[in-house]
Design a protein around this motif. Structure first.
Motif, PDB file in Angstrom:
ATOM      1  N   GLY A 146      62.577  47.063  32.574  1.00  0.00           N
ATOM      2  CA  GLY A 146      63.381  48.132  33.159  1.00  0.00           C
ATOM      3  C   GLY A 146      62.507  48.986  34.048  1.00  0.00           C
ATOM      4  O   GLY A 146      61.438  49.458  33.619  1.00  0.00           O
ATOM      5  N   CYS A 147      62.948  49.207  35.271  1.00  0.00           N
ATOM      6  CA  CYS A 147      62.106  49.918  36.237  1.00  0.00           C
ATOM      7  C   CYS A 147      61.891  51.376  35.871  1.00  0.00           C
ATOM      8  O   CYS A 147      60.900  51.976  36.276  1.00  0.00           O
ATOM      9  CB  CYS A 147      62.707  49.804  37.635  1.00  0.00           C
ATOM     10  SG  CYS A 147      64.446  50.304  37.732  1.00  0.00           S
ATOM     11  N   ALA A 148      62.816  51.965  35.097  1.00  0.00           N
ATOM     12  CA  ALA A 148      62.704  53.383  34.762  1.00  0.00           C
ATOM     13  C   ALA A 148      62.067  53.623  33.404  1.00  0.00           C
ATOM     14  O   ALA A 148      61.903  54.770  32.996  1.00  0.00           O
ATOM     15  CB  ALA A 148      64.083  54.040  34.808  1.00  0.00           C
ATOM     16  N   LEU A 149      61.703  52.569  32.680  1.00  0.00           N
ATOM     17  CA  LEU A 149      61.115  52.758  31.367  1.00  0.00           C
ATOM     18  C   LEU A 149      59.766  53.471  31.476  1.00  0.00           C
ATOM     19  O   LEU A 149      58.992  53.220  32.390  1.00  0.00           O
ATOM     20  CB  LEU A 149      60.922  51.409  30.675  1.00  0.00           C
ATOM     21  CG  LEU A 149      62.201  50.638  30.346  1.00  0.00           C
ATOM     22  CD1 LEU A 149      61.850  49.318  29.675  1.00  0.00           C
ATOM     23  CD2 LEU A 149      63.132  51.463  29.459  1.00  0.00           C
ATOM     24  N   THR A 150      59.490  54.326  30.517  1.00  0.00           N
ATOM     25  CA  THR A 150      58.227  55.073  30.512  1.00  0.00           C
ATOM     26  C   THR A 150      57.141  54.191  29.919  1.00  0.00           C
ATOM     27  O   THR A 150      57.032  54.024  28.707  1.00  0.00           O
ATOM     28  CB  THR A 150      58.377  56.373  29.710  1.00  0.00           C
ATOM     29  OG1 THR A 150      59.099  56.107  28.489  1.00  0.00           O
ATOM     30  CG2 THR A 150      59.143  57.407  30.512  1.00  0.00           C
ATOM     31  N   SER A 151      56.316  53.625  30.798  1.00  0.00           N
ATOM     32  CA  SER A 151      55.289  52.663  30.380  1.00  0.00           C
ATOM     33  C   SER A 151      53.898  53.280  30.280  1.00  0.00           C
ATOM     34  O   SER A 151      52.955  52.604  29.877  1.00  0.00           O
ATOM     35  CB  SER A 151      55.264  51.487  31.355  1.00  0.00           C
ATOM     36  OG  SER A 151      55.088  51.930  32.686  1.00  0.00           O
ATOM     37  N   ARG A 152      53.778  54.555  30.672  1.00  0.00           N
ATOM     38  CA  ARG A 152      52.520  55.292  30.486  1.00  0.00           C
ATOM     39  C   ARG A 152      52.775  56.424  29.508  1.00  0.00           C
ATOM     40  O   ARG A 152      53.688  57.238  29.732  1.00  0.00           O
ATOM     41  CB  ARG A 152      52.008  55.875  31.808  1.00  0.00           C
ATOM     42  CG  ARG A 152      51.542  54.839  32.821  1.00  0.00           C
ATOM     43  CD  ARG A 152      50.990  55.533  34.068  1.00  0.00           C
ATOM     44  NE  ARG A 152      52.025  56.262  34.795  1.00  0.00           N
ATOM     45  CZ  ARG A 152      51.789  57.273  35.655  1.00  0.00           C
ATOM     46  NH1 ARG A 152      50.548  57.674  35.866  1.00  0.00           N
ATOM     47  NH2 ARG A 152      52.786  57.850  36.294  1.00  0.00           N
ATOM     48  N   LEU A 153      52.006  56.502  28.437  1.00  0.00           N
ATOM     49  CA  LEU A 153      52.150  57.571  27.454  1.00  0.00           C
ATOM     50  C   LEU A 153      50.952  58.502  27.579  1.00  0.00           C
ATOM     51  O   LEU A 153      49.807  58.109  27.303  1.00  0.00           O
ATOM     52  CB  LEU A 153      52.220  56.981  26.038  1.00  0.00           C
ATOM     53  CG  LEU A 153      52.397  57.998  24.903  1.00  0.00           C
ATOM     54  CD1 LEU A 153      53.718  58.739  25.048  1.00  0.00           C
ATOM     55  CD2 LEU A 153      52.317  57.300  23.546  1.00  0.00           C
ATOM     56  N   LEU A 154      51.209  59.718  28.020  1.00  0.00           N
ATOM     57  CA  LEU A 154      50.147  60.708  28.230  1.00  0.00           C
ATOM     58  C   LEU A 154      50.081  61.620  27.018  1.00  0.00           C
ATOM     59  O   LEU A 154      51.090  62.244  26.632  1.00  0.00           O
ATOM     60  CB  LEU A 154      50.419  61.520  29.493  1.00  0.00           C
ATOM     61  CG  LEU A 154      49.972  60.893  30.834  1.00  0.00           C
ATOM     62  CD1 LEU A 154      50.515  59.490  31.017  1.00  0.00           C
ATOM     63  CD2 LEU A 154      50.393  61.778  31.999  1.00  0.00           C
TER      64      LEU A 154
ATOM     65  N   VAL B 249      50.064  66.653  34.431  1.00  0.00           N
ATOM     66  CA  VAL B 249      50.868  66.557  35.653  1.00  0.00           C
ATOM     67  C   VAL B 249      50.141  65.741  36.713  1.00  0.00           C
ATOM     68  O   VAL B 249      50.739  64.898  37.391  1.00  0.00           O
ATOM     69  CB  VAL B 249      51.223  67.964  36.176  1.00  0.00           C
ATOM     70  CG1 VAL B 249      51.840  67.879  37.574  1.00  0.00           C
ATOM     71  CG2 VAL B 249      52.168  68.669  35.223  1.00  0.00           C
ATOM     72  N   ARG B 250      48.845  65.984  36.842  1.00  0.00           N
ATOM     73  CA  ARG B 250      48.061  65.237  37.837  1.00  0.00           C
ATOM     74  C   ARG B 250      48.096  63.748  37.550  1.00  0.00           C
ATOM     75  O   ARG B 250      48.302  62.932  38.455  1.00  0.00           O
ATOM     76  CB  ARG B 250      46.620  65.743  37.826  1.00  0.00           C
ATOM     77  CG  ARG B 250      45.718  65.036  38.840  1.00  0.00           C
ATOM     78  CD  ARG B 250      44.251  65.400  38.629  1.00  0.00           C
ATOM     79  NE  ARG B 250      43.745  64.961  37.341  1.00  0.00           N
ATOM     80  CZ  ARG B 250      43.393  63.703  37.068  1.00  0.00           C
ATOM     81  NH1 ARG B 250      43.481  62.762  38.005  1.00  0.00           N
ATOM     82  NH2 ARG B 250      42.948  63.381  35.861  1.00  0.00           N
ATOM     83  N   ILE B 251      47.910  63.372  36.304  1.00  0.00           N
ATOM     84  CA  ILE B 251      47.914  61.953  35.941  1.00  0.00           C
ATOM     85  C   ILE B 251      49.304  61.349  36.137  1.00  0.00           C
ATOM     86  O   ILE B 251      49.444  60.234  36.648  1.00  0.00           O
ATOM     87  CB  ILE B 251      47.434  61.765  34.488  1.00  0.00           C
ATOM     88  CG1 ILE B 251      45.965  62.178  34.361  1.00  0.00           C
ATOM     89  CG2 ILE B 251      47.623  60.313  34.038  1.00  0.00           C
ATOM     90  CD1 ILE B 251      45.465  62.216  32.923  1.00  0.00           C
ATOM     91  N   ALA B 252      50.328  62.082  35.736  1.00  0.00           N
ATOM     92  CA  ALA B 252      51.697  61.572  35.896  1.00  0.00           C
ATOM     93  C   ALA B 252      52.001  61.301  37.367  1.00  0.00           C
ATOM     94  O   ALA B 252      52.677  60.314  37.707  1.00  0.00           O
ATOM     95  CB  ALA B 252      52.694  62.554  35.318  1.00  0.00           C
ATOM     96  N   ASN B 253      51.511  62.162  38.255  1.00  0.00           N
ATOM     97  CA  ASN B 253      51.755  62.001  39.694  1.00  0.00           C
ATOM     98  C   ASN B 253      50.779  61.044  40.372  1.00  0.00           C
ATOM     99  O   ASN B 253      50.932  60.737  41.556  1.00  0.00           O
ATOM    100  CB  ASN B 253      51.692  63.361  40.390  1.00  0.00           C
ATOM    101  CG  ASN B 253      52.919  64.212  40.118  1.00  0.00           C
ATOM    102  OD1 ASN B 253      54.017  63.682  39.917  1.00  0.00           O
ATOM    103  ND2 ASN B 253      52.744  65.522  40.099  1.00  0.00           N
ATOM    104  N   ASN B 254      49.813  60.554  39.619  1.00  0.00           N
ATOM    105  CA  ASN B 254      48.819  59.631  40.150  1.00  0.00           C
ATOM    106  C   ASN B 254      49.399  58.217  40.167  1.00  0.00           C
ATOM    107  O   ASN B 254      49.027  57.343  39.380  1.00  0.00           O
ATOM    108  CB  ASN B 254      47.545  59.682  39.302  1.00  0.00           C
ATOM    109  CG  ASN B 254      46.496  58.687  39.770  1.00  0.00           C
ATOM    110  OD1 ASN B 254      46.435  58.332  40.958  1.00  0.00           O
ATOM    111  ND2 ASN B 254      45.671  58.208  38.856  1.00  0.00           N
TER     112      ASN B 254
END
Length: 505
Positions: free
Chosen positions: A302-310, A417-422
């Motif tokens: 799924g393209c919208a699945l959250t695959s990075r957990l910060l 936020v920086r990592i999420a936007n990276n």
């Protein structure tokens, strides 16, 4: 079986192969050649789809052009609403057949077909059938005085024209209906191309249209093909006015470049590498469940699945252990079993891609906590957790499209936020915090088209869906989804000399 098991997986198979036909100019037709559609839970042939030729695709485009230019479809809103209502009824009447087809061809679990794989997408038809009668296609701008005369000005919205709609394999009903329904509601005509991995699900929609609705011949055409030249034709043909595509960002770039030659309008719903941010005051036990089961939804396809957990750096190991425990509770296996949570990947090709990314991530320094293994028969892959991941690494930047979750530590809210936007992507995301205002503040700083706060669900026929950056252009669903398929024309008339706009739809 649990995610830890590696025993063979069994699933039921049809006694006879499923076959479907193309829909071209109101007729259900076959092709000289067919190609196999596999059951991804077994790797065996489930059915065969017609392999459309360039000539058949040319005929489909010509039919759509003729239907748009010579019939009343684009101007008769009442007919369109009636036909959408008929299609909604046909989908409901045939939902159980569609359910079994979706389980067998797509590898979707039975429980998922009762949600985003089938039942909820069917309601897209209902939404646009209900929206159309009350949606105003005119807007008054008022009168102005110019050189001693009164000028009335207004805007009329009209159909954009012939649409090439190309869908991906992962949610074939959702993707097809999210393109087809608003396009038809707007008055467009459509050539819909099925994904080669899941063609039967989309072709089944064409059969319902032909057999159960009054949609005029040529208004909807449905093709399936393996030749990439078919997609190229659909994106470059001079009779096509608008392209709507869901798939990878790489292919999206190619389509945008091809469409630029004739300046076609383009809607793109592309990849994602969405981040789930756990703030330091979140309930880690609860959010670990959410993170684990989210990434295993439809085996991560799924393209919208959250695959990075910060996660907060000081709590990294604790959260990793919680997530790993919950991944162990994910039941995977026969998608037809109501108890199964996760089914297979779509193909061996996709499984090899996923496995290669995981192996390279470990070689680059990520810690493999659990998973990272193929499960046979079929195309299953164990739920996989990678910890201590570098936010700039391949596994943190590339869309995996598999049940692979990467855990990335951060230092404070600004760092999160920086990592999420990276990322080149900006499709979705999530944040969890005991402080709703703090969670919202973080959400507003992350550049994505959709966002979940403390588990909020944005997925609905009335909610626009799409991304920022290289996750796409435009929006599907909601009023915004309808307006993707409309053009605006501005009129002006000297008051008293013309009332041509009276009664405009």
């Amino acid at each position: 079986m649990s995610s830890q098991d590696t025993d063979s997986v069994g699933t039921s198979a049809p006694t006879t192969a499923v076959t479907k036909r193309l829909l071209i100019d109101g007729q259900l037709v076959e092709a000289e050649q067919t190609f196999a559609s596999l059951n991804p839970a077994t790797g065996e042939v489930y059915g065969h789809a017609p392999d459309a030729t360039l000539e058949q695709t040319e005929a489909a485009i010509a039919a759509a052009r003729r239907a748009f230019d010579t019939t009343t479809w684009s101007t008769d809103a009442a007919l369109r609403a009636r036909c959408l209502d008929q299609l909604h009824r046909a989908l409901l009447d045939n939902v159980e057949d569609l359910r079994e087809l979706t389980i067998a061809e797509v590898g979707a679990t039975r429980r998922l077909t009762h949600g985003n794989q089938l039942d909820l997408p069917i309601e897209i038809a209902r939404y646009y059938a209900d929206l159309l009668p009350g949606y105003s296609l005119t807007e008054e701008l008022g009168e102005i005085e110019l050189r001693g005369e009164r000028h009335r000005r207004w805007i009329e919205k009209e159909a954009a024209g012939v649409v090439s709609a190309i869908v991906a394999y992962n949610y074939p009903h959702q993707l097809a209906l999210a393109k087809l329904m608003p396009a038809l509601a707007a008055g467009c005509t459509v050539v819909l191309k099925a994904a080669p991995d899941t063609p039967l699900a989309t072709l089944a929609l064409g059969e319902l249209i032909a057999e159960h609705t009054d949609i005029p011949p040529g208004v909807v055409n449905v093709v399936s093909a393996t030749d990439i030249a078919i997609g190229k034709l659909m994106t470059t043909h001079p009779d096509v006015d608008l392209i709507t595509f869901t798939g990878s960002t790489v292919v999206g770039r190619q389509i945008m470049a091809a469409a630029s030659e004739s300046l076609k309008r383009v809607f793109l719903e592309l990849g994602g590498k969405s981040a789930m941010v756990l703030l330091d005051d979140a309930d880690f036990a609860t959010t670990a469940v959410f993170a684990a089961f989210t990434i295993c939804t439809h085996a991560g396809q799924g393209c919208a699945l959250t695959s990075r957990l910060l996660v907060p750096r000081a709590r990294h190991d604790e959260i990793v252990e919680l997530v790993a425990t919950n991944l162990g509770w994910v039941s995977s296996g026969d998608p037809s079993d109501p108890k199964t949570y996760m089914g297979p990947l779509i193909s061996e090709r996709q499984r090899e891609k996923v496995h290669g990314l995981v192996e390279r991530a470990v070689a680059a320094g990520a810690t493999l906590v659990t998973g990272g293994a193929k499960v046979d028969p079929g195309f299953f892959y164990a739920p996989t957790l990678l910890a201590g991941v570098d936010p700039d690494s391949e596994i943190a930047q590339e869309e995996v499209f598999g049940p692979v979750l990467v855990v990335i530590p951060y230092d404070d809210d600004d760092d999160a936020v920086r990592i999420a936007n990276n990322s080149i992507y900006g499709l979705s995301g999530a944040v969890f915090s005991a402080d709703a205002d703090r969670a919202l503040a973080v959400a507003r700083r992350i550049r994505s088209g959709t966002f979940s706060i403390n588990g909020g669900n944005y997925f609905s026929p009335d909610a626009p869906f799409g991304g920022f950056k290289q996750s796409g252009i435009g929006r599907e669903s909601g009023v915004a989804g309808l307006e993707e398929f409309l053009e605006s024309k501005t009129y002006a008339a000297v008051v008293g000399l013309s009332d041509a706009s009276e009664g405009a739809q």
